[in-house]
Design a protein around this motif. Structure first.
Motif, mmCIF file in Angstrom:
data_model
loop_
_atom_site.group_PDB
_atom_site.id
_atom_site.type_symbol
_atom_site.label_atom_id
_atom_site.label_comp_id
_atom_site.label_asym_id
_atom_site.label_seq_id
_atom_site.Cartn_x
_atom_site.Cartn_y
_atom_site.Cartn_z
ATOM 1 N N PRO A 194 2.834 -11.320 -4.642
ATOM 2 C CA PRO A 194 3.749 -12.044 -6.270
ATOM 3 C C PRO A 194 5.387 -11.273 -5.604
ATOM 4 O O PRO A 194 5.300 -10.854 -4.599
ATOM 5 N N GLU A 195 6.248 -11.620 -6.748
ATOM 6 C CA GLU A 195 7.861 -11.694 -6.258
ATOM 7 C C GLU A 195 7.856 -10.805 -6.912
ATOM 8 O O GLU A 195 7.677 -10.226 -8.760
ATOM 9 N N THR A 196 8.266 -9.303 -6.654
ATOM 10 C CA THR A 196 8.158 -8.297 -7.483
ATOM 11 C C THR A 196 9.886 -7.410 -7.123
ATOM 12 O O THR A 196 10.272 -8.508 -6.082
ATOM 13 N N ASP A 197 10.242 -6.598 -7.886
ATOM 14 C CA ASP A 197 11.695 -5.993 -7.673
ATOM 15 C C ASP A 197 11.594 -4.546 -6.583
ATOM 16 O O ASP A 197 12.918 -5.194 -6.718
ATOM 17 N N TYR A 198 10.469 -4.905 -6.029
ATOM 18 C CA TYR A 198 10.948 -3.780 -5.008
ATOM 19 C C TYR A 198 9.919 -4.233 -3.113
ATOM 20 O O TYR A 198 9.439 -5.283 -3.527
ATOM 21 N N PRO A 199 10.495 -3.742 -2.532
ATOM 22 C CA PRO A 199 10.387 -4.551 -1.302
ATOM 23 C C PRO A 199 8.737 -4.243 -0.973
ATOM 24 O O PRO A 199 8.336 -3.590 -1.842
ATOM 25 N N LEU A 200 7.744 -5.824 -0.565
ATOM 26 C CA LEU A 200 6.871 -5.664 -0.865
ATOM 27 C C LEU A 200 6.042 -5.100 1.092
ATOM 28 O O LEU A 200 6.328 -4.966 2.030
ATOM 29 N N PHE A 201 5.254 -4.265 1.009
ATOM 30 C CA PHE A 201 4.552 -3.627 2.505
ATOM 31 C C PHE A 201 2.587 -3.966 2.393
ATOM 32 O O PHE A 201 2.715 -3.523 1.895
ATOM 33 N N SER A 202 2.940 -4.499 3.601
ATOM 34 C CA SER A 202 1.430 -5.225 3.481
ATOM 35 C C SER A 202 0.802 -5.027 4.057
ATOM 36 O O SER A 202 0.779 -4.186 5.273
ATOM 37 N N ILE A 203 -0.279 -4.474 3.495
ATOM 38 C CA ILE A 203 -1.278 -3.264 4.505
ATOM 39 C C ILE A 203 -2.543 -4.153 4.954
ATOM 40 O O ILE A 203 -3.148 -4.838 3.921
ATOM 41 N N ARG A 204 -2.744 -3.894 6.363
ATOM 42 C CA ARG A 204 -4.682 -3.943 6.249
ATOM 43 C C ARG A 204 -5.290 -2.959 6.070
ATOM 44 O O ARG A 204 -5.575 -1.505 6.223
ATOM 45 N N ARG A 205 -6.446 -3.236 5.851
ATOM 46 C CA ARG A 205 -7.322 -2.301 4.831
ATOM 47 C C ARG A 205 -7.990 -1.992 6.187
ATOM 48 O O ARG A 205 -9.410 -2.214 6.883
ATOM 49 N N PHE A 206 -7.722 -0.263 6.444
ATOM 50 C CA PHE A 206 -9.177 -0.252 7.649
ATOM 51 C C PHE A 206 -10.516 0.883 7.435
ATOM 52 O O PHE A 206 -11.187 0.977 8.066
ATOM 53 N N MET A 207 -10.205 1.269 6.172
ATOM 54 C CA MET A 207 -11.593 2.340 5.257
ATOM 55 C C MET A 207 -12.560 1.600 4.435
ATOM 56 O O MET A 207 -11.849 1.032 4.605
ATOM 57 N N LYS A 208 -13.285 2.191 4.924
ATOM 58 C CA LYS A 208 -14.439 1.592 3.782
ATOM 59 C C LYS A 208 -14.113 1.604 2.316
ATOM 60 O O LYS A 208 -13.394 2.401 1.428
ATOM 61 N N ARG A 209 -14.723 1.207 1.776
ATOM 62 C CA ARG A 209 -14.012 0.645 0.606
ATOM 63 C C ARG A 209 -14.838 0.532 -0.887
ATOM 64 O O ARG A 209 -16.313 0.489 -0.392
ATOM 65 N N LYS A 210 -15.056 1.030 -1.665
ATOM 66 C CA LYS A 210 -15.668 1.297 -2.920
ATOM 67 C C LYS A 210 -15.483 0.117 -4.376
ATOM 68 O O LYS A 210 -13.834 0.269 -5.152
#
Length: 218
Positions: A194-210
């Motif tokens: 989305p277009e956000t009011d703040y800078p975007l920080f794109s992350i790669r997921r490393f941890m196991k997810r629930k």
């Protein structure tokens, strides 16, 4: 610079800590990543130590013999204090207490503290609840919170609308506390950010997810 990530349980501090450390490393910095998630024996940095060190990150955590210990243990190694950049991953209130216990080591050091918010975690849905948690963790850590990070997500069910709703709530927390929002986090697999009011920080997921409501486990 010492960068300390704090927040309520399940807010996503570990994922952001890893990605922030890798971003700093990519700029040529000497980076240490410190594991102060002292309670939950799973879903912690220690599980990724070998992989992260292969990427050039110095990971400070407990020894392998204590890897799955269900005890609050603070790593004895303090060589991270001499790194150009140190990123500290804490875990909830107990992690904040650990930061407080190490506060004397950071006196005179340049530090930034970040409060990570996932507005879809239990007891984090309203600005008032988030502010109460923020004040509690600030008191336990003996540190003032410098920045907010919007990490609102529903795990694999995260959409642009979810991110923006979280940003709306975190913006209200910012307005009421006077603490600036540093950035909004989005998973790299989100096809249409989305277009956000703040800078975007794109992350790669490393941890196991629930999976399920509440998003990431870390």
């Amino acid at each position: 610079m010492i960068r300390i990530l704090m927040g309520s349980y399940g807010s996503g501090k570990t994922e952001i800590s890893i990605n922030l450390a890798l971003k700093l490393k990519s700029s040529g910095k000497d980076v240490s990543l410190v594991d102060l998630d002292v309670v939950t024996p799973y879903f912690r940095l220690r599980d990724l130590k070998k992989k992260l060190e292969e990427l050039g990150i110095h990971v400070v955590t407990v020894g392998d013999n204590l890897r799955y210990s269900d005890l609050p243990i603070i790593p004895k190694n303090t060589d991270w204090l001499s790194s150009e950049e140190a990123v500290i991953d804490t875990g909830g209130e107990d992690g904040a207490k650990a930061v407080g216990a190490l506060r004397h080591l950071m006196n005179g050091k340049n530090t930034h503290t970040y409060f990570v918010v996932n507005a879809f975690r239990p007891f984090c849905e309203r600005p008032e609840d988030i502010i109460e948690n923020l004040k509690k963790i600030s008191t336990l850590s003996k540190m003032k919170i410098d920045f907010l990070i919007n990490n609102s997500n529903l795990g694999d069910m995260t959409t642009a609308e979810v991110v923006l709703e979280g940003e709306r709530i975190v913006s209200e927390v910012s307005r009421k506390t006077g603490i600036k929002v540093l950035f909004t986090v989005v998973p790299e697999e989100l096809i249409d950010p989305p277009e956000t009011d703040y800078p975007l920080f794109s992350i790669r997921r490393f941890m196991k997810r629930k999976l399920g409501i509440g998003g990431m486990r870390t």
